[in-house]
Design an enzyme around this catalytic site. Structure first.
Site, PDB file in Angstrom:
ATOM      1  N   LYS A  68       0.884  -1.177   0.000  1.00  0.00           N
ATOM      2  CA  LYS A  68       0.000   0.000   0.000  1.00  0.00           C
ATOM      3  C   LYS A  68       0.914   1.216   0.000  1.00  0.00           C
ATOM      4  CE  LYS A  68      -1.895   3.002   2.013  1.00  0.00           C
ATOM      5  NZ  LYS A  68      -1.722   4.433   1.629  1.00  0.00           N
ATOM      6  N   GLU A  71       9.226   1.323  11.243  1.00  0.00           N
ATOM      7  CA  GLU A  71      10.300   2.285  10.972  1.00  0.00           C
ATOM      8  C   GLU A  71       9.664   3.659  11.060  1.00  0.00           C
ATOM      9  OE1 GLU A  71      13.328   1.371  10.582  1.00  0.00           O
ATOM     10  OE2 GLU A  71      13.422  -0.554   9.536  1.00  0.00           O
ATOM     11  N   CYS A 102      13.576  10.351   7.272  1.00  0.00           N
ATOM     12  CA  CYS A 102      13.444   9.864   8.654  1.00  0.00           C
ATOM     13  C   CYS A 102      14.773   9.972   9.380  1.00  0.00           C
ATOM     14  CB  CYS A 102      12.942   8.429   8.657  1.00  0.00           C
ATOM     15  SG  CYS A 102      13.936   7.368   7.627  1.00  0.00           S
ATOM     16  N   GLU A 151      10.360  16.171  15.669  1.00  0.00           N
ATOM     17  CA  GLU A 151      10.686  15.945  14.262  1.00  0.00           C
ATOM     18  C   GLU A 151       9.953  16.995  13.429  1.00  0.00           C
ATOM     19  OE1 GLU A 151       9.065  12.486  12.161  1.00  0.00           O
ATOM     20  OE2 GLU A 151      11.087  12.079  11.473  1.00  0.00           O
TER      21      GLU A 151
HETATM   22  P1  NAD Z   1       2.067   8.486   7.717  1.00  0.00           P
HETATM   23  O1  NAD Z   1       2.172   7.696   8.938  1.00  0.00           O
HETATM   24  O2  NAD Z   1       1.033   9.540   7.648  1.00  0.00           O
HETATM   25  O3  NAD Z   1       1.815   7.575   6.430  1.00  0.00           O
HETATM   26  C1  NAD Z   1       2.617   6.486   6.123  1.00  0.00           C
HETATM   27  C2  NAD Z   1       1.773   5.430   5.424  1.00  0.00           C
HETATM   28  O4  NAD Z   1       0.798   4.950   6.335  1.00  0.00           O
HETATM   29  C3  NAD Z   1       1.013   5.940   4.207  1.00  0.00           C
HETATM   30  O5  NAD Z   1       1.029   4.929   3.210  1.00  0.00           O
HETATM   31  C4  NAD Z   1      -0.394   6.124   4.737  1.00  0.00           C
HETATM   32  O6  NAD Z   1      -1.393   6.008   3.758  1.00  0.00           O
HETATM   33  C5  NAD Z   1      -0.479   4.970   5.718  1.00  0.00           C
HETATM   34  N1  NAD Z   1      -1.513   5.139   6.759  1.00  0.00           N
HETATM   35  C6  NAD Z   1      -2.030   6.287   7.277  1.00  0.00           C
HETATM   36  N2  NAD Z   1      -2.972   6.001   8.202  1.00  0.00           N
HETATM   37  C7  NAD Z   1      -3.044   4.659   8.279  1.00  0.00           C
HETATM   38  C8  NAD Z   1      -3.798   3.764   9.087  1.00  0.00           C
HETATM   39  N3  NAD Z   1      -4.704   4.194   9.973  1.00  0.00           N
HETATM   40  N4  NAD Z   1      -3.591   2.430   8.932  1.00  0.00           N
HETATM   41  C9  NAD Z   1      -2.674   1.968   8.059  1.00  0.00           C
HETATM   42  N5  NAD Z   1      -1.944   2.768   7.261  1.00  0.00           N
HETATM   43  C10 NAD Z   1      -2.109   4.101   7.380  1.00  0.00           C
HETATM   44  O7  NAD Z   1       3.508   9.085   7.511  1.00  0.00           O
HETATM   45  P2  NAD Z   1       3.976  10.108   6.420  1.00  0.00           P
HETATM   46  O8  NAD Z   1       3.544  11.470   6.861  1.00  0.00           O
HETATM   47  O9  NAD Z   1       3.592   9.634   5.083  1.00  0.00           O
HETATM   48  O10 NAD Z   1       5.566   9.968   6.537  1.00  0.00           O
HETATM   49  C11 NAD Z   1       6.311  10.761   7.372  1.00  0.00           C
HETATM   50  C12 NAD Z   1       6.764  10.011   8.589  1.00  0.00           C
HETATM   51  O11 NAD Z   1       7.401   8.775   8.229  1.00  0.00           O
HETATM   52  C13 NAD Z   1       7.816  10.757   9.357  1.00  0.00           C
HETATM   53  O12 NAD Z   1       7.525  10.713  10.740  1.00  0.00           O
HETATM   54  C14 NAD Z   1       9.105  10.012   9.069  1.00  0.00           C
HETATM   55  O13 NAD Z   1      10.085  10.144  10.026  1.00  0.00           O
HETATM   56  C15 NAD Z   1       8.630   8.627   8.913  1.00  0.00           C
HETATM   57  N6  NAD Z   1       9.568   7.840   8.095  1.00  0.00           N
HETATM   58  C16 NAD Z   1      10.337   6.888   8.698  1.00  0.00           C
HETATM   59  C17 NAD Z   1      11.258   6.153   7.974  1.00  0.00           C
HETATM   60  C18 NAD Z   1      12.110   5.099   8.625  1.00  0.00           C
HETATM   61  O14 NAD Z   1      12.639   4.255   7.922  1.00  0.00           O
HETATM   62  N7  NAD Z   1      12.284   5.096   9.910  1.00  0.00           N
HETATM   63  C19 NAD Z   1      11.369   6.365   6.609  1.00  0.00           C
HETATM   64  C20 NAD Z   1      10.573   7.331   6.015  1.00  0.00           C
HETATM   65  C21 NAD Z   1       9.659   8.054   6.787  1.00  0.00           C
END
Ligand code: NAD
Length: 488
Positions: A181, A256, A290, A389
């Site tokens: 997804k 992650e 991240c 962050e």
């Molecule tokens: P997000 O949590 O909003 O979304 C990430 C994914 O989760 C998207 O595909 C989204 O559609 C999905 N999602 C949202 N709500 C959901 C739910 N209720 N159930 C299941 N899936 C759901 O994050 P974002 O804003 O897209 O990304 C930014 C964040 O990601 C930052 O905090 C960043 O640090 C983190 N990040 C971490 C890493 C790592 O490897 N540690 C890498 C990249 C980003």
């Protein structure tokens, strides 16, 4: 702006069981180019019905052709897909530049990293094995590493190609069938990658891709009783929901999440070497990384010097549309821009002024989500700028007195993803590596150029479980112990 956008395929479909199909009711979501704020296409708005079909298709693949392949055959197939990705770097980079706002150089690097993940996991597929365990003399005991079955992969928008490469690549190498997804803000390269994989002969259902909203497709996927593992990369808030959903089915989860990663610069550091790392680790991908290094901890005696040197670099940074390939592109969305600007406004109210900012040329297209890279020279570790962050091109410098204080500040946030230490003192290097609470520590470098081979993941609110390297393959498999009694 030149370079009109054409994805080169129908972006409004999901891949389910080897078939490209639209979401039920023909529902779609817009694709926005962050450099201009304009809609450039549509993706499917998949939901529960598409997720159910995708999980069923993945299970069929596990029970069928995909599940029958040997480890070597899986590896050969992944290698072929990796080479095909290499052949499509420009296409993938162009899609990512328009979908994520990534400057082309970075977008190309991400596409190459995707190919490299496939190459690495292709080679590893037939090198993961169990062991024999000495036990009582009338027994032979051995372990088997088996795929979980159907794995769910929920990825964010900031590095779609790299994150799908490390997650889906490792899961397929172990023989799992995957349901991916992608993020609603950035699904194009996941769909393009799936086309490449299908063209290379990936059996139907081994990889299924369902774009859609997090609360619809994402929630339906991580709560589905037919999956046996969830790999989630994203925010802490969503990570909690994913873990709660997975706990109802009692399945393992890799999370992650975010970070507030420090680089710690001691007075004896090689500043010429350190400087590009100090700045690039903060502004790469407009800070939406991240493992971005958003805190620069500097020993007090060189504080002024580091502020001066970093400021010089900041003033030379320019912001612009992804296809102009400047140092910093736009943020992913107006929402993300508002979040970052909220931090800057709060700092302003608290009397904190930046020591340097990048340049925003007039050529930056109207409607794009641009934020100037912004550097703060002396920030209290307790301030929101130094604690939370931000996920934008913002860095803070924090002076420290000695090693002990450096460790206390470095470990003083809820996160623990990555840290960098800059010193020539070998003893200090070893003590810092031990004392810092994080998943990775880099000494006299930061990020090791991506490090496909290097286990990656966090402690604290940065998450748990490890991806990348061989560790990911252990995560995407279950260990079975077989005890054979054969008598003396
Ligand atoms: P997000 O949590 O909003 O979304 C990430 C994914 O989760 C998207 O595909 C989204 O559609 C999905 N999602 C949202 N709500 C959901 C739910 N209720 N159930 C299941 N899936 C759901 O994050 P974002 O804003 O897209 O990304 C930014 C964040 O990601 C930052 O905090 C960043 O640090 C983190 N990040 C971490 C890493 C790592 O490897 N540690 C890498 C990249 C980003």
């Amino acid at each position: 702006m030149s370079n009109p956008f054409d994805a080169g395929f129908d972006t409004s479909q999901c891949l389910i069981g080897g078939r490209w199909i639209g979401a039920s009711g023909g529902k779609t979501l817009p694709v926005e180019d962050p450099s201009t704020g304009k809609e450039i296409g549509r993706i499917a708005r998949g939901g529960k019905p598409e997720i159910e079909a995708a999980v069923d298709a993945a299970q069929l693949a596990r029970d069928g052709e995909w599940g029958q392949l040997s480890a070597a055959e899986r590896g050969r197939l992944l290698a072929r897909i990796g080479r095909a990705v290499e052949d499509h770097i420009e296409w993938l980079a162009n899609l990512e530049a328009h979908d994520v706002g990534k400057p082309l150089t970075q977008a190309r690097a991400d596409a190459r990293a995707l190919a490299r993940y496939l190459e690495f996991y292709a080679g590893a597929a037939d090198k993961i094995h169990g062991e024999t365990i000495p036990y009582l003399n009338d027994y032979t005991v051995y372990t088997l590493r088996e795929p979980h079955g159907v794995t769910a992969h929920i990825i964010p928008w900031n590095y779609p190609m790299q994150i799908l490469g490390r997650s889906v690549g490792a899961a397929l190498a172990m023989g799992n069938a995957a349901v991916l997804k992608p993020a609603e803000e950035a699904s194009l390269t996941a769909l393009a990658f799936a086309r490449i994989a299908v063209d290379c002969g990936l059996p139907d259902g081994a990889l299924n891709v369902v774009p859609g909203l997090g609360e619809e497709a994402g929630a339906a996927l991580c709560g589905h009783p037919g999956i046996q593992h969830v790999s989630f990369t994203g925010s802490v808030e969503t990570g909690r929901k994913v873990q709660e959903a997975a706990s109802r089915n009692v399945i393992p989860v890799t999370l992650e999440l975010g970070g507030k990663s420090p680089q710690i610069v001691f007075a004896d550091a090689d500043l010429d070497r350190a400087l590009p790392f100090l700045v690039n680790a903060g502004i790469q991908n407009a800070g939406q990384t991240c493992s971005a290094s958003s805190r620069i901890l500097v020993e007090a005696s060189i504080h002024k010097e580091v502020v001066r040197l970093m400021s010089e670099r900041y003033k030379a940074l320019t912001v612009g549309a992804a296809i102009e390939d400047r140092a910093v592109g736009p943020l992913i969305s107006e929402r993300q821009k508002n979040i970052v600007q909220g931090f800057l406004a709060e700092a302003d109210e608290d009397g904190l002024a930046p020591v340097a900012e990048g340049q925003m040329p007039k050529s930056a297209p109207m409607g794009g989500h641009y934020v100037r890279p912004t550097l703060y020279g002396d920030v209290d570790p307790g301030h929101a700028l130094a604690r939370d962050e931000i996920f934008g091109p913002v860095q803070v410098i924090i002076p420290f007195r000695d090693e002990e204080e450096a460790v206390a500040i470095a470990n003083g946030t809820d996160y623990g993803l990555v840290a960098g230490v800059w010193t020539r003192d070998g003893g200090c290097q070893m003590r810092m590596a031990r004392s810092i609470r994080s998943g990775q520590v880099f000494i006299n470098n930061y990020g090791a150029g991506g490090g496909v081979e290097l286990p990656f993941g966090g402690v604290g609110k940065s998450g748990h479980g490890r991806e990348k390297g061989f560790e990911a393959l252990y995560g995407f498999s279950a260990l079975k112990t077989v005890a054979v009694w054969h008598g003396h």
